[in-house]
Design an enzyme around this catalytic site. Structure first.
Site, PDB file in Angstrom:
ATOM      1  N   ASN A  22      53.381  64.497  22.147  1.00 43.57           N
ATOM      2  CA  ASN A  22      53.589  65.282  20.956  1.00 43.57           C
ATOM      3  C   ASN A  22      52.552  65.781  20.588  1.00 43.57           C
ATOM      4  OD1 ASN A  22      52.343  63.065  20.266  1.00 43.57           O
ATOM      5  ND2 ASN A  22      53.669  62.369  18.459  1.00 43.57           N
ATOM      6  N   ASP A  97      51.411  42.872  26.120  1.00 41.73           N
ATOM      7  CA  ASP A  97      50.222  42.196  25.869  1.00 41.73           C
ATOM      8  C   ASP A  97      50.470  40.892  24.616  1.00 41.73           C
ATOM      9  OD1 ASP A  97      47.174  41.717  26.038  1.00 41.73           O
ATOM     10  OD2 ASP A  97      47.259  43.707  26.940  1.00 41.73           O
ATOM     11  N   ASP A 198      46.198  37.611  26.282  1.00 40.08           N
ATOM     12  CA  ASP A 198      44.793  37.981  26.055  1.00 40.08           C
ATOM     13  C   ASP A 198      44.018  36.742  25.614  1.00 40.08           C
ATOM     14  OD1 ASP A 198      43.115  40.641  25.079  1.00 40.08           O
ATOM     15  OD2 ASP A 198      42.847  39.632  23.528  1.00 40.08           O
ATOM     16  N   GLU A 241      44.506  35.858  30.700  1.00 41.41           N
ATOM     17  CA  GLU A 241      43.251  36.309  30.759  1.00 41.41           C
ATOM     18  C   GLU A 241      42.300  35.147  30.447  1.00 41.41           C
ATOM     19  OE1 GLU A 241      40.181  39.781  29.037  1.00 41.41           O
ATOM     20  OE2 GLU A 241      41.399  38.685  27.560  1.00 41.41           O
ATOM     21  N   HIS A 314      41.367  47.836  31.635  1.00 45.68           N
ATOM     22  CA  HIS A 314      40.812  48.852  30.544  1.00 45.68           C
ATOM     23  C   HIS A 314      39.291  48.098  30.048  1.00 45.68           C
ATOM     24  CE1 HIS A 314      42.739  45.221  28.786  1.00 45.68           C
ATOM     25  NE2 HIS A 314      42.154  45.588  27.630  1.00 45.68           N
ATOM     26  N   ASP A 315      39.072  47.064  30.595  1.00 50.06           N
ATOM     27  CA  ASP A 315      37.922  46.474  30.024  1.00 50.06           C
ATOM     28  C   ASP A 315      36.681  46.594  31.181  1.00 50.06           C
ATOM     29  OD1 ASP A 315      38.800  45.508  27.822  1.00 50.06           O
ATOM     30  OD2 ASP A 315      39.352  43.523  28.739  1.00 50.06           O
TER      31      ASP A 315
HETATM   32  C1  GLC Z   1      40.636  40.948  25.786  1.00 52.39           C
HETATM   33  C2  GLC Z   1      40.996  42.576  25.968  1.00 52.39           C
HETATM   34  C3  GLC Z   1      39.865  43.357  25.401  1.00 52.39           C
HETATM   35  C4  GLC Z   1      39.676  42.869  24.029  1.00 52.39           C
HETATM   36  C5  GLC Z   1      39.597  41.239  23.648  1.00 52.39           C
HETATM   37  C6  GLC Z   1      39.848  41.175  22.170  1.00 52.39           C
HETATM   38  O1  GLC Z   1      39.592  40.765  26.530  1.00 52.39           O
HETATM   39  O2  GLC Z   1      41.318  42.660  27.295  1.00 52.39           O
HETATM   40  O3  GLC Z   1      40.200  44.699  25.549  1.00 52.39           O
HETATM   41  O4  GLC Z   1      38.780  43.874  23.173  1.00 52.39           O
HETATM   42  O5  GLC Z   1      40.344  40.851  24.518  1.00 52.39           O
HETATM   43  O6  GLC Z   1      41.014  41.036  22.130  1.00 52.39           O
HETATM   44 CA    CA Z   2      51.254  61.264  21.225  1.00 52.96          CA
END
Ligand code: GLC
Ligand code: CA
Length: 533
Positions: A22, A97, A198, A241, A314-315
């Site tokens: 969008n 997540d 997480d 994680e 993503h980290d």
């Molecule tokens: C996990 C996530 C990370 C986040 C952290 C706190 O490590 O992968 O992106 O910043 O937790 O939630």
């Molecule tokens: Ca968007």
């Protein structure tokens, strides 16, 4: 109990950077819906979706202000359901997540909690009196500074292992545990298939330790309770994680009879190339250790668990930049994939990894968005130990934003990610877009497609026992064996050639190869899967 996870190849979507439909510069659920066929064709059969719940965005959605909603910038609950149906009709499962170590400070529970010491939500969080006018202990938050924040209104500190906008939930409170179980059931009842959990080993704190962290005394009890109340009745799949575990500790969380999590990530190899694991402090990569660590986990989990194979998320900066060779982008990206995903375990692939992306170039501090990066920059600058140039080089090396720039779908402006202004810089390099790689038989994308198809169709690759035969002089060989069948994975982890190791069988068929030929010499970053005949 046999779960579908042994068949799983999970693709992680970071929604903010996937595809914007969008023009607001932020990826969205309709963007994901429009790419479901792309995912199907890639050969993944599950998606892990990074948080798309309402959030003030202090940590890009890992600070949730409503566990049961969808953030307006990503779409509506109806969009979400349409996406879920679209996945299921393509045989793709969805892992959401689950961020339950902490909430946002804008979550209604925390808004209530901080109002007064006798508020009914007070004990949803971890409040402590000052000790001699100071923080209750020395714990440091992951994003810098003390893990305790003083709240004037009630004269106490609250705990936050991450940013001060991410207060930690108090899992000792049975009401909190019931709320979380109910919330998990809400999503599972809707049809979600499981969760990536997480920082889950932090939910039980160990206050006897001098440093902040988890693996506290009640961790197993809390997880087992969630298992009984929500996960097991739905046969949900979970992947935790969990940083800093040994294989033995991972087994305690995931063993078949434990009734806790299905799997945990193991990240030990992702600490390489970093002095003491500090992401902003580079050191040369120990390639032998990279393979040895992966092998250690394969063996360590073999009897009672199922490993997770991961090299990006993503980290993390892009694997090609960290573990590969930018002079050999195709060869080293495909070698890393072939070596990793030839192993036993669930393969996790982070969006863009299938294109062999390398890190984008950040030219100045204002191109970064990540809270961790910005805080680290500030702290390091204040230390006075580094020049501005050195600081920028550090951020470029370790920043989480390296993996967070948008997917280059096409060769158009911003890679076709958005028609508006993207929330973070885009980088579109020739040859690295989906559009180009789909057309090119010899692309990293087409290598991944072929590899994932093979992996799913071969029982030996799915569950065969792992054995490391060789790991020296930048060459490794391991086998996977099941019911008398053996697959050999032979990889060259260097830009020079070497003689093909002698421990391979005399007769074989080549299942997978990132070069046209395979013979007496291993080429730079060559990797092959051979089936013994
Ligand atoms: C996990 C996530 C990370 C986040 C952290 C706190 O490590 O992968 O992106 O910043 O937790 O939630
Ligand atoms: Ca968007």
């Amino acid at each position: 109990m046999e779960r579908w996870h042994k068949e799983a190849i999970v693709y992680q979507i970071y929604p903010k950077s996937f595809l914007d439909t969008n023009g607001d510069g932020i990826g969205d659920i309709r963007g994901i819906i429009s790419k479901l066929d792309y995912l199907k064709e890639l050969g993944v059969n599950a998606v892990w979706l990074s948080p798309c719940y309402p959030s003030p965005g202090d940590d890009n959605g890992y600070d949730i202000s409503d566990y049961r909603g969808i953030a307006p910038e990503y779409g509506t609950l109806d969009d979400f359901k349409e996406m879920l149906d679209g996945m299921h009709s393509r045989g793709i499962k969805l892992l959401m997540d689950l961020v339950v170590n902490h909430t946002s400070d804008e979550h209604e529970w925390f808004i209530e909690s901080r109002k007064s010491r006798d508020n009914p939500y007070r004990d949803y969080y971890i409040w402590r009196d000052p000790v001699d006018g100071h923080e209750p202990n020395e714990w440091v938050a992951a994003f810098g500074g003390s893990a305790w924040e003083f709240d004037e209104a009630t004269g106490q500190y609250y705990l936050h292992l991450f940013s001060k906008k991410q207060p930690d939930l108090n899992w000792e409170n049975p009401k909190v545990r019931q709320e979380i179980a109910d919330m998990i059931n809400y999503w599972l009842d809707m049809g979600v298939d499981g969760f990536r959990c997480d920082v889950i080993n932090n939910i039980s704190k160990d206050f006897t330790r001098p440093y902040a962290g988890g693996n506290g005394p009640r961790l197993h009890e809390f997880l087992h309770e969630l298992h009984v109340r929500a996960l097991e009745p739905h046969k949900a799949l979970t992947v935790g994680e969990t940083w800093g575990l040994t294989p033995a500790q991972a087994l305690e969380l995931t063993g078949e009879k434990r009734g806790e999590l299905t799997m945990t990530f193991q990240f030990e190899h992702l600490l390489l190339g970093r002095v003491n694991g500090d992401k902003f402090d580079p050191e040369p990569l120990d390639k032998k250790a990279f393979v040895d660590i992966l092998a250690k986990w394969e063996v360590g989990l073999k009897d009672d668990s199922y490993p997770v194979l991961v090299m990006e998320n993503h980290d993390q900066p892009r694997a090609l930049s960290r573990f590969g060779d930018l002079e050999y982008p195709y060869e080293s990206a495909t070698m890393l994939a072939s070596m990793l995903y030839g192993m036993r375990g669930v393969g996790f692939i982070y969006q863009g990894q299938e294109l062999g992306l390398h890190d984008p170039t950040f030219n100045s501090l204002d191109e970064y968005r990540d809270i961790e990066t910005l805080n680290a920059y500030k702290e390091l600058k204040e230390s006075g130990r580094f020049t501005d140039g050195e600081l920028l080089a550090k951020m470029q090396y370790g920043s989480r934003d390296c993996g967070r720039t948008p997917i280059p779908w096409t060769t158009e402006k911003h890679g076709g990610f958005t028609s508006g202004t993207p929330w973070i810089k885009t980088q579109v390099d020739s040859g690295f877009t989906v559009e180009e790689q789909e057309r090119d038989e010899g692309s990293v994308l087409n290598f991944y497609r072929k590899m994932l198809k093979l992996r799913k169709s071969d029982a030996c690759l799915k569950d065969g026992e792992f054995e490391l035969l060789l790991n020296e002089d930048d060459t490794s060989v391991y086998t996977r064996t099941l019911d008398g069948e053996t697959v050999y994975v032979v990889s060259r982890y260097a830009s020079s050639e070497c003689a093909t190791p002698e421990c391979i069988p005399e007769n074989y068929t080549v299942l997978l190869n990132n070069y046209a030929d395979f013979g007496k010499t291993l080429k730079p970053y060559q990797s092959v899967w051979l089936k013994k005949i």
